[in-house]
Design a protein around this motif. Structure first.
Motif, PDB file in Angstrom:
ATOM      1  N   VAL A 137     136.915  14.532  14.691  1.00 44.87           N
ATOM      2  CA  VAL A 137     135.539  14.969  14.969  1.00 44.87           C
ATOM      3  C   VAL A 137     134.650  14.665  13.775  1.00 44.87           C
ATOM      4  CG1 VAL A 137     135.828  17.318  14.076  1.00 44.87           C
ATOM      5  CG2 VAL A 137     134.180  16.892  15.918  1.00 44.87           C
ATOM      6  N   ASP A 138     133.377  14.396  14.076  1.00 44.72           N
ATOM      7  CA  ASP A 138     132.366  14.171  13.029  1.00 44.72           C
ATOM      8  C   ASP A 138     131.212  15.131  13.281  1.00 44.72           C
ATOM      9  OD1 ASP A 138     130.778  13.257  11.009  1.00 44.72           O
ATOM     10  OD2 ASP A 138     130.409  11.284  11.880  1.00 44.72           O
ATOM     11  N   VAL A 139     130.971  16.012  12.311  1.00 41.86           N
ATOM     12  CA  VAL A 139     129.896  17.011  12.409  1.00 41.86           C
ATOM     13  C   VAL A 139     128.955  16.813  11.233  1.00 41.86           C
ATOM     14  CG1 VAL A 139     129.303  19.458  12.529  1.00 41.86           C
ATOM     15  CG2 VAL A 139     131.455  18.646  13.534  1.00 41.86           C
ATOM     16  N   SER A 140     127.725  16.461  11.535  1.00 45.54           N
ATOM     17  CA  SER A 140     126.756  16.264  10.450  1.00 45.54           C
ATOM     18  C   SER A 140     126.528  17.589   9.719  1.00 45.54           C
ATOM     19  CB  SER A 140     125.432  15.737  11.009  1.00 45.54           C
ATOM     20  OG  SER A 140     124.836  16.707  11.841  1.00 45.54           O
ATOM     21  N   GLY A 141     126.437  17.515   8.421  1.00 46.53           N
ATOM     22  CA  GLY A 141     126.258  18.717   7.608  1.00 46.53           C
ATOM     23  C   GLY A 141     127.573  19.334   7.179  1.00 46.53           C
ATOM     24  N   LEU A 142     128.665  19.001   7.873  1.00 44.83           N
ATOM     25  CA  LEU A 142     129.986  19.500   7.486  1.00 44.83           C
ATOM     26  C   LEU A 142     130.896  18.367   7.048  1.00 44.83           C
ATOM     27  CD1 LEU A 142     130.779  22.166  10.269  1.00 44.83           C
ATOM     28  CD2 LEU A 142     130.113  22.598   7.898  1.00 44.83           C
ATOM     29  N   GLY A 143     130.941  17.303   7.837  1.00 47.37           N
ATOM     30  CA  GLY A 143     131.818  16.181   7.550  1.00 47.37           C
ATOM     31  C   GLY A 143     132.686  15.861   8.755  1.00 47.37           C
ATOM     32  N   ASP A 144     133.773  15.164   8.508  1.00 48.27           N
ATOM     33  CA  ASP A 144     134.681  14.801   9.603  1.00 48.27           C
ATOM     34  C   ASP A 144     136.063  15.366   9.305  1.00 48.27           C
ATOM     35  OD1 ASP A 144     134.911  13.003   7.442  1.00 48.27           O
ATOM     36  OD2 ASP A 144     135.905  11.549   8.728  1.00 48.27           O
ATOM     37  N   GLU A 145     136.859  15.506  10.392  1.00 46.05           N
ATOM     38  CA  GLU A 145     138.177  16.119  10.240  1.00 46.05           C
ATOM     39  C   GLU A 145     139.063  15.752  11.416  1.00 46.05           C
ATOM     40  OE1 GLU A 145     140.935  17.610   8.213  1.00 46.05           O
ATOM     41  OE2 GLU A 145     138.933  18.059   7.406  1.00 46.05           O
ATOM     42  N   GLY A 146     140.370  15.646  11.156  1.00 49.05           N
ATOM     43  CA  GLY A 146     141.344  15.417  12.211  1.00 49.05           C
ATOM     44  C   GLY A 146     141.879  16.728  12.754  1.00 49.05           C
TER      45      GLY A 146
END
Length: 196
Positions: A137-146
């Motif tokens: 997932v890619d969330v602006s303001g937080l970053g990305d994560e598996g």
């Protein structure tokens, strides 16, 4: 006297030539009938092969951060390969979904992609299956994560090359972008695929 002996001999020869009737000490031998087994008919269409298509639906996103959640449309592309095992189908695939789900004034869910496996049972021209695997997932303001996902779906083969289906998936992403924010997302999508 010779004439009587001839009559008795003729009578005996006639009785020996007669067929056996009911009540005879030895019944006639009946040969067994061998019936060849009919081959098993295949169940539904053959799902083996590559496929590619598009999907569209809705996503509901929750986090463990106060006020950071949302829901909106989601859609993208899908591709994969299935193996038809008779009554069952197994496959691998990948999805990429674009989105612009506003979670807070500073956070948007921008995309989810998945690497998936699925296994299902054939029901006529349809396939009822479960699925799971790795998601990113890619969330602006937080970053990305598996993270991981799992779910279920149904796909129906309308022609040898065209199938339509629906799928519900639940996703879990922990500590997105090296923060303490966990993101959970449930997606509900319909999809159309072309089979090669």
């Amino acid at each position: 006297m010779f004439r009587n002996a001839t009559l008795i001999a003729a009578a005996l020869s006639t009785s020996v030539a007669l067929p056996a009737f009911a009540g005879s000490p030895e019944p006639a031998v009946v040969e067994p009938t061998i019936i060849a087994a009919a081959p098993l008919a295949p169940v539904g269409p053959d799902w083996t092969g590559f496929y590619a298509g598009a999907q569209l639906g809705y996503a509901n996103v929750d986090t463990n951060a106060a006020g950071v959640d949302g829901d909106d449309m989601i859609g993208g592309l899908t591709a994969g390969y299935d193996w038809d095992l008779g009554n069952y189908v197994v496959g691998v695939g990948t999805d990429y979904d674009f989105s612009d789900i506003n979670l807070s004034p500073t956070n948007n869910l921008e995309s989810i992609w998945r690497l998936k496996v699925r296994s299902g049972v054939k029901i006529g021209n349809g396939l009822l299956y479960i699925s799971g695997g790795y998601a990113h997932v890619d969330v602006s303001g937080l970053g990305d994560e598996g993270g991981t996902f799992y779910g279920a779906g149904y796909e129906h083969m309308f022609t040898p090359n065209i199938s339509l289906g629906g799928e519900v998936l639940y996703h879990e992403f922990d500590n997105v972008g090296s923060t303490t924010t966990d993101v959970d997302a449930t997606t509900y999508q319909v999809r159309a695929t072309y089979r090669f």
